[in-house]
Design an enzyme around this catalytic site. Structure first.
Site, PDB file in Angstrom:
ATOM      1  N   LYS A   1       1.081  -1.282  -0.115  1.00 41.33           N
ATOM      2  CA  LYS A   1      -0.126  -0.080   0.165  1.00 41.33           C
ATOM      3  C   LYS A   1       1.223   1.521  -0.348  1.00 41.33           C
ATOM      4  O   LYS A   1       1.992   1.127   0.748  1.00 41.33           O
ATOM      5  CB  LYS A   1      -0.613   0.227   1.568  1.00 41.33           C
TER       6      LYS A   1
ATOM      7  N   SER B   1      -9.376   1.458   3.391  1.00 38.97           N
ATOM      8  CA  SER B   1      -9.054   2.532   2.031  1.00 38.97           C
ATOM      9  C   SER B   1      -7.907   1.248   1.515  1.00 38.97           C
ATOM     10  O   SER B   1      -6.877   2.178   0.280  1.00 38.97           O
ATOM     11  CB  SER B   1      -8.017   2.948   2.605  1.00 38.97           C
TER      12      SER B   1
ATOM     13  N   SER C   1      -9.382  -1.027   7.440  1.00 36.14           N
ATOM     14  CA  SER C   1      -9.109  -0.850   5.809  1.00 36.14           C
ATOM     15  C   SER C   1      -8.695  -1.804   5.394  1.00 36.14           C
ATOM     16  O   SER C   1      -7.856  -2.224   4.068  1.00 36.14           O
ATOM     17  CB  SER C   1      -8.098   0.497   5.747  1.00 36.14           C
TER      18      SER C   1
END
Lengths: 471, 64
Positions: free
Chosen positions: A80, A157, A181
């Site tokens: 990420k 996310s 997330s």
């Protein structure tokens, strides 16, 4: 060798260690897969093709030279884009940090490199990790690989982390989880995602959303791969004052497949009662599967769940605004308008709200601890529904209509408040072919039992082994 | 306590004052744009005040 991009990290590590495949071949296969499919999925922000191939060639030399190999030697993965990477831009999914190039790796990035893992690239995400849907106006809305015709949410996310693993664009990724997330995209994308105990894995060198709620962890296709990554990542780090000094076990040893006598509490009120009928049925069936495997399943309720949404709002809003206040004053126009709106609303949260929320948090933690006092794990849906379509704003849940955003985080954020480890695993598919996710929640620092239960479930079912057909 | 914490409706003057106290000089249009979300957030936060709590706030927690 066909379909190397669907091999698990554990399988790849074995194939490489026995010289059945070369790290260069494995890396190249994944880079080709990314080139073929990522323009449609938008799961990557930065692809590190040259660096990955150079690292793979180095790994191959080490292998052929008989040098010691780490447990992830030659195995590719992706991050990420909020993990610092030396010399590689780390954007946080934002325009504001679009050109930020860190000088050093985040602690877990360094540890994975020491274990031999090879970085394929940096993954798309919700700007600054502040949102559960997966939208990003700067780098594109990541597309859920499970629907070729309708653009559906990946969840966020860690949107790119979920989609890349589900689509075979990386065998494993790292996400971060402040309100769900890791587990939300794991649920919506049909993969396995682990939010470890708060303090188990270092956040050193990871862009924060809300320091006291942020957790980092692996997203993979199997629980065994989560165990492999967690073993390499976890442990005390002076760069993160919240990390524990407790020793890190080899989590792979816990994966015995044996769940005879495992005490499982199925969370009914708020959780199963709040899920759509298809999600509820899938999780209830999963509980029966675990029972058939020898687990002892009963039902249990948590009393403090109604307070979790306001407590999370007060804590995440206040901490996020503290981090972003300067940029919000000087570069507001550069934010995703939706993220800017959330940050602006947080300016009206008072100090007394924040402290009150931290008091409620103590109750939530005690509530979950009590439920686990005589049980080994708790079971609940990860999300109340499967992946909504991109334009959907309202969903009908088991207990009534809800906007999409609070619905997505409803079942996950309690365990960010409490800090308990929680792993989302695929536990079924809807009649429309969308994956359903189930959370397995354990005692603090008992990721071994959480992963044992998750792995045992995956030995008893094949949901984790199903693959989307990409266009 | 801001008036908004006891009232379901928050007016522009209150928003201006709250934003200024927090150190933000947002325009009236910007404040009007977030007014529904601020009202919704404050309604939600009121639930915290209704929760009976006799626990100390969590501070640096569960680190072993």
């Amino acid at each position: 060798m066909p379909d190397l991009f669907w091999a698990s990290m554990t399988e790849l590590a074995g194939l490489i260690a026995t010289k059945a495949v070369s790290p260069v071949e494995v890396t190249r296969v994944h880079l080709e897969r990314i080139a073929a499919h990522d323009p449609g999925l938008k799961s990557y922000i930065t692809i590190c093709a040259d660096g990955a191939l150079a690292a793979a060639r180095e790994a191959e030399s080490a292998l052929m030279g008989g040098r010691p190999l780490g447990p992830l030697h030659g195995v590719p993965y992706a991050l990420k884009d909020l993990y610092d990477t030396a010399g590689i831009r780390t954007t946080g999914g934002s325009k504001i940090l679009a050109d930020r190039v860190p000088a050093a790796d985040a602690t877990v990035v360094r540890r994975l490199a020491e274990a031999g893992a090879i970085l394929l690239g940096k993954l798309n995400m919700v700007e600054f990790a502040y949102g559960p849907e997966g939208f990003n106006p700067h780098y594109g809305d990541v597309r859920n690989p499970w629907d070729r015709t309708t653009h559906r949410l990946t969840g966020g996310s860690s949107s790119g982390s979920g989609a890349a693993v589900a689509a075979g664009l990386a065998p494993g990724t790292l996400g971060s989880d402040t309100g769900g997330s890791i587990r939300i995209p794991a649920s919506l994308c049909g993969i396995t995602g682990l939010k470890p105990t708060y303090g188990r894995v270092s956040r050193g060198g990871v862009l924060p959303l809300a320091w006291s709620m942020d957790h980092v962890g692996p997203m993979t296709r199997t629980a065994a791969d989560c165990a492999l990554m967690l073993t390499a990542m976890a442990g005390y780090d002076p760069a993160d004052s919240s990390t524990s000094v407790l020793p890190v076990p080899d989590y792979r040893v816990a994966l015995t497949g044996d769940i005879k006598g495992l005490r499982v509490g199925l969370l009914r009120a708020f959780f199963l009662d709040g899920a759509t009928p298809e999600v509820r049925a899938a999780v209830e069936q999963a509980a029966r599967t675990l029972a058939a495997g020898g687990a002892v399943v009963d039902e249990v309720n948590l009393a403090q769940m109604a307070s979790t949404a306001p407590a999370a709002l007060a804590i995440v809003g206040s901490e996020a605004l503290a981090y972003h206040a300067t940029n919000l004053r000087t570069r507001a126009a550069d934010y995703d308008p939706e993220v800017a709106r959330r940050l602006k609303v947080a300016a009206f949260i008072g100090g007394q709200h924040y402290v009150r929320a931290q008091q409620v948090r103590a109750l939530v933690r005690a509530d979950v601890d009590a439920a686990l006092a005589h049980r080994d794990v708790l079971l609940a849906p990860s999300t109340p529904m499967t992946a909504p379509a991109l334009q959907e704003r309202q969903v009908t849940l088991g207990d009534g209509p809800s906007p999409v955003r609070p619905a997505l985080i409803r079942f996950t954020q309690p365990f960010n408040l409490s800090g308990h480890p929680a792993c989302s695993v695929p536990c079924g598919f809807t009649s429309g072919g969308l994956p359903v996710g189930m959370q397995i929640v354990g005692r603090p620092f008992d990721e071994a039992t959480v992963l044992r239960a998750a792995d045992a479930f995956q030995r008893l079912t094949d949901f984790h082994a199903r693959r989307p057909v990409l266009g | 306590m801001l008036p908004a914490m006891t009232s379901p409706v928050i007016d522009l003057d209150t928003l201006r004052a709250g934003a200024r106290l927090a150190g933000f000089g947002w325009s009236d249009a910007e404040l009007e744009a977030i007014r529904p979300q601020v009202e919704a957030a404050l309604r939600l936060l009121r639930a915290l005040e209704a929760t009976p709590v006799d626990a100390e706030p969590t501070t640096h927690y569960r680190t072993v």
